[in-house]
Design a protein around this motif. Structure first.
Motif, short mmCIF file in Angstrom:
data_model
loop_
_atom_site.label_atom_id
_atom_site.label_comp_id
_atom_site.label_asym_id
_atom_site.label_seq_id
_atom_site.Cartn_x
_atom_site.Cartn_y
_atom_site.Cartn_z
N GLY A 1 56.28 10.12 58.78
CA GLY A 1 57.17 9.83 59.85
C GLY A 1 57.98 8.40 59.31
O GLY A 1 58.55 8.03 60.39
N PHE A 2 57.64 7.83 58.31
CA PHE A 2 58.39 6.84 57.89
C PHE A 2 59.84 6.90 57.48
O PHE A 2 60.12 7.95 56.72
CB PHE A 2 57.81 6.16 56.52
N GLU A 3 60.70 5.84 57.78
CA GLU A 3 62.04 6.10 57.44
C GLU A 3 62.21 4.52 56.83
O GLU A 3 61.83 3.73 57.13
CB GLU A 3 63.12 6.20 58.78
N THR A 4 63.21 4.78 55.61
CA THR A 4 63.57 3.52 54.95
C THR A 4 64.17 2.31 55.97
O THR A 4 65.10 2.77 56.56
CB THR A 4 64.36 3.83 53.87
N GLN B 1 52.41 2.42 48.20
CA GLN B 1 51.99 3.66 48.45
C GLN B 1 50.56 3.82 48.07
O GLN B 1 49.95 2.94 47.39
CB GLN B 1 52.55 4.75 47.56
N ASP B 2 49.77 4.87 48.48
CA ASP B 2 48.37 4.81 48.26
C ASP B 2 48.34 5.49 47.05
O ASP B 2 49.09 5.91 46.20
CB ASP B 2 47.59 5.83 49.39
N GLN B 3 47.11 5.91 46.55
CA GLN B 3 46.54 6.70 45.32
C GLN B 3 46.99 8.06 45.11
O GLN B 3 47.29 8.37 43.97
CB GLN B 3 45.11 6.55 45.08
N ASP B 4 47.53 8.83 46.22
CA ASP B 4 47.92 9.84 46.35
C ASP B 4 49.73 9.70 46.17
O ASP B 4 50.55 10.91 46.40
CB ASP B 4 47.75 10.83 47.23
N PHE B 5 49.99 8.69 46.10
CA PHE B 5 51.70 8.28 46.33
C PHE B 5 52.18 8.67 47.54
O PHE B 5 53.57 9.12 47.65
CB PHE B 5 52.46 9.08 45.21
N MET B 6 51.42 8.60 48.90
CA MET B 6 52.09 8.72 49.93
C MET B 6 52.26 7.07 50.66
O MET B 6 51.42 6.16 50.21
CB MET B 6 50.66 9.41 50.88
N PRO B 7 53.44 7.11 51.25
CA PRO B 7 53.70 5.72 51.67
C PRO B 7 52.71 5.16 52.68
O PRO B 7 52.00 5.94 53.34
CB PRO B 7 54.93 6.07 52.67
#
Length: 198
Positions: free
Chosen positions: A58-61, A180-186
């Motif tokens: 649900g993140f937007e820049t 980002q986390d270790q799974d490259f999720m924001p």
């Protein structure tokens, strides 16, 4: 039924059995990938890129001014400081292929943790675009401290140095950063700092 009729029937049955068993053997004897999902169905599997395994963020820049301090949430903030222009003698810009004395701009990324808990910054991805119209710019990586801190304790601050190639006549810059986390999720929304320099 005549003898010839029985023979034809027997041969037909035998051929049908051979073809049937042969098709089954070929089907079970070959290696194939997973079945294609039906229309509208998410692909199956355990790969981290599979649709159903990736939660919606649900993140937007968020876009802010170059001189703005942005609150990422939970008392964690980021800002850019110490913008300076310079020239790298004998520089190489792999993006454009240019070599020689190349102008650049440098700055510092500063982080503050004003919360009561440790903030994990995870993996930090960054990108820089310059000019009008904007174009991607590489980094000479000239700073003394080029690595973002992995975490910040409560009340702790941290920083790292950034830079990118910038022609002397260019004043517009856009810098995007994402944690980002270790799974490259924001972990937090990506932030784009945009504006003009002197």
């Amino acid at each position: 039924m005549t003898r010839n009729g029985r023979l034809v029937t027997a041969v037909g049955i035998a051929l049908a059995l051979i073809v049937g068993f042969g098709a089954g053997w070929l089907t079970h004897g070959t290696v194939s990938g997973p079945p294609e999902p039906a229309a509208g169905q998410a692909p199956q599997g355990n790969h981290p890129d599979d649709v159903e395994d990736r939660p919606e963020t649900g993140f937007e820049t968020v876009t802010v001014d170059l001189d703005e301090t942005h609150d990422l949430g939970d008392g964690f903030s980021v800002r850019l400081t110490r913008f300076e222009r310079g020239v790298e003698e004998g520089g190489v810009d792999p993006t454009t292929g240019r070599e020689g004395d190349l102008p650049y701009v440098s700055w510092r990324v500063e982080l503050d943790n004003e919360s009561d808990e440790t903030v994990q910054t995870g993996v930090v991805t960054r990108s820089c675009a310059v000019g009008d119209p904007l174009r991607e710019s590489g980094s000479p990586a000239l700073g003394d401290s080029a690595h973002p801190p992995e975490s910040l304790e409560p009340g702790q601050s941290g920083y790292w140095d950034e830079d990118c190639w910038l022609e002397e006549g260019d004043t517009r810059i856009q810098y995007t950063i994402e944690f980002q986390d270790q799974d490259f999720m924001p972990i937090y929304p990506a932030v784009t700092f945009a504006g003009t320099l002197d």
